[in-house]
Design a protein around this motif. Sequence first.
Motif, mmCIF file in Angstrom:
data_model
loop_
_atom_site.group_PDB
_atom_site.id
_atom_site.type_symbol
_atom_site.label_atom_id
_atom_site.label_comp_id
_atom_site.label_asym_id
_atom_site.label_seq_id
_atom_site.Cartn_x
_atom_site.Cartn_y
_atom_site.Cartn_z
ATOM 1 N N ARG A 2 -3.204 47.382 -0.443
ATOM 2 C CA ARG A 2 -2.053 48.318 -0.880
ATOM 3 C C ARG A 2 -2.795 49.473 -1.757
ATOM 4 N N ALA A 6 -3.907 54.741 -1.848
ATOM 5 C CA ALA A 6 -3.708 55.245 -2.970
ATOM 6 C C ALA A 6 -5.029 56.200 -3.455
ATOM 7 N N GLN A 304 2.262 52.811 -5.320
ATOM 8 C CA GLN A 304 1.123 53.722 -4.672
ATOM 9 C C GLN A 304 1.148 55.201 -5.116
#
Length: 808
Positions: A2, A6, A304
């Motif tokens: 995840r 970012a 994020q």
Amino acid sequence: MRAIPAVRAARGGLSGRRMQAIVIGLVVLVATAASTLALGLLVDSNAPFDHAFTAQHGSQVTATTSASAAQLAATTRLPGVTAAAGPFPQTTVTATMLVPPPPGQSGPSLPLQQQMTVAGRASPGGPVDDLTLTSGHWATQPGQVVLLTDGQGAGVAIGSPVTVTGVPGSPPLTVVGLATSITRTAQAWVAPAEIAALRAPGSPDMAQMLYRFASAGTTAQVNADIAEVRAALPPGALIGAQSWLTVKAQATGSIAPWVPFLVTFGVIGLVMSVLIVANVVSGAVVAGTRRIGVLKSLGFSPGQVVATYIILVAVPALAGCLAGVAGNLLSVPLLGQTARVYGVGALAVPVWVDVAVPLAMLGLASLTTLLLALRAGRMSAVQAIATGRAPRPAHGYAAHRLLGRDPWARLPRPVTIGLAGPFARPSRTAITLAAIVFGAIAVTFGAGLAASAARVNNDLNLTPEQVLVNIPGAPAPGSVTPGPGLQLPSLAAQERGVVAALRAQPGTLHYVAQADDDVNVTGVADRLTLTGFGGDASWTGYAMITGHWYAGPGQADVNTAFLTQTGAKVGDTYTLTSGPRHLTVKIAGEVFQPRDGRPEIIAATATLATLDPGLAPGQYDVALTSGTNAQAYATALSATLGHHALPGCVQTAGCSLYNVSTSGSSSQQLVIIGLIATLTLLLVAVAALGVLNTVVLQTRERVHDLGVFKAVGMTPRQTIAMVVCSVAGIGLVAGLIAIPAGVALHHYVVPVMGNAGQTALPASVLTVYQPWELVLLAVSGLAIAVAGALLPASWAARARTASALRAE
């Protein structure tokens, strides 16, 4: 996984927003460097002597002995000794050298004769008393000497000759270096082999040993350490011993007055750095709110989004922090100036400051980003995109409507648009205003402090354009004395000669004989300094704190230390007792004479002679007529008085028994004013950088509006005017706020400095701001704002219309 989107988004943001990354890195760099210096000043201002003593491995006991090298080596193994240096051969000599005229004055160097302790050292370094070489090089060859300097730039210049008297052959020396010793273990250093040629016939062979002990923090402990060394040596071998605590007490008294203003500048620098970093980071996140909306519309979660913007800010901030630490090398000259003011040889930024400040700046940038990104991350995609396109409708439009009406409507429209701009981002405007206010306060405070320092120097130098004539019948420090075997004329004959010369010399306005001495007085802790005048001395220029100049027999003026130690007040009658002699005086006034906290009384010589019958004139104070050059007068008078000199008088450049000197600005005052100016300019630069950041953010936010303005005919000059006016109003308001704040800070800090120097201050030292100066200082905030806005304004003026209209 995840976190990967970012990181990719942050990398794309950094490549697409290079200007923002550069601004963040630059601001954090300057803030880190300024904070490192500011915190270093604060740390070094806390017991600067102790910091310098530790850094330079100062000598806790400086022992003068006649013991052999083997006997002294045994003392280094005593249980309490932690470090030792020596033995260094040592002798005491009488030397004549040339001293240049005071700073800012021209004329020939004058001869100065004094006694000084000379030690033979092969190098300045060592485990104890690591000397700081401030200029030149170390003495390694015969005929070379390194002199002790007070760290304030005064004294003999490199290359000057030094003549040693009372020694066969009068060996000449040349000054090749100046050095500082934190505990002043000697006044001069030569190569060890040179000492034998400098010893007078019959003088004993002496050596200097320097010690550090495990326990030497109190007088009792130092005395015990000295007793331990004495017991380890043959009886009578320890000739003398100097405690570091004595030197510390003297140094601390001279350092104390300068600590408050350095602390003030340090605190201002820290506060400004925090404000500017918070401003640039918050502005960067707010400016990217629209991009946050785009990321959310692509499926980025709030976490994020927050991670993206923390990385986006942390990377350039980290680079700025690292560069800022390297940039503290620029603080070396400034800390060198500070060390010269303190007279402690050398100061440095502590290592823990180099570590703590970058971590704090990086943490501040990251925390600010986190808080603002969390808020933006909770917005919906549509709300974030709409917010990023323009400020909220409630912000700024009322100001635009107001400035569109009379009388403001008479101003050019680009000016009114710029003046209304700050109301769109009130929080950013408030932080920018605070940064400029602190910068303008620094300017106001610095200007007042420099003026006060100049007033203090003038007050301590008494009457401007004053000449002092020392006579050898009652020698003063630095007076030139005749060679061995010569007889001086009587004191009365010397006085008649000086008076005749003064009367005949063109340019003489006033003159008065001055007598000085120190006596022990019951009820006064320190020796009391007596200053007696043989006539009207009201013109000599002593600054009065309260009361008036003494007006006749039985009246006297005293300094603050006298009132503090005796508990007397101006207007009281006080009786002085010295042995069998008594003197009752009425205290007419309090004069500004700090005397390093030692009491002083000033009166007619006839009055003080009751307490000290041996009080005799030691110098003449001379005031000059308007337009008379003091240095030229002193040179001519010295030549006239030289006719009274005896054959064989000790000389290097001209011969006179009478030392003629001029009053002038001290080198320490020049160093202090230079330090004030440097610190002020540094804080102004930091404030201007904060303005630059604000204008860059505003320009990037309104780049589309800028394209529209250009499309309807706004010229580059009008663009510059609009951008500059967007912060000009803030700067003007900041300047108006800073004036009373800066004056109040000056009126608070300067008396604190006086109290630290154990003296009250004349009103003239505080009332230094003139009305026209306050008007100029009020514009300082405007000047800071304009200086910070000019560069981004020129960028905006050069931007092409099509590019601006296509911009995000």
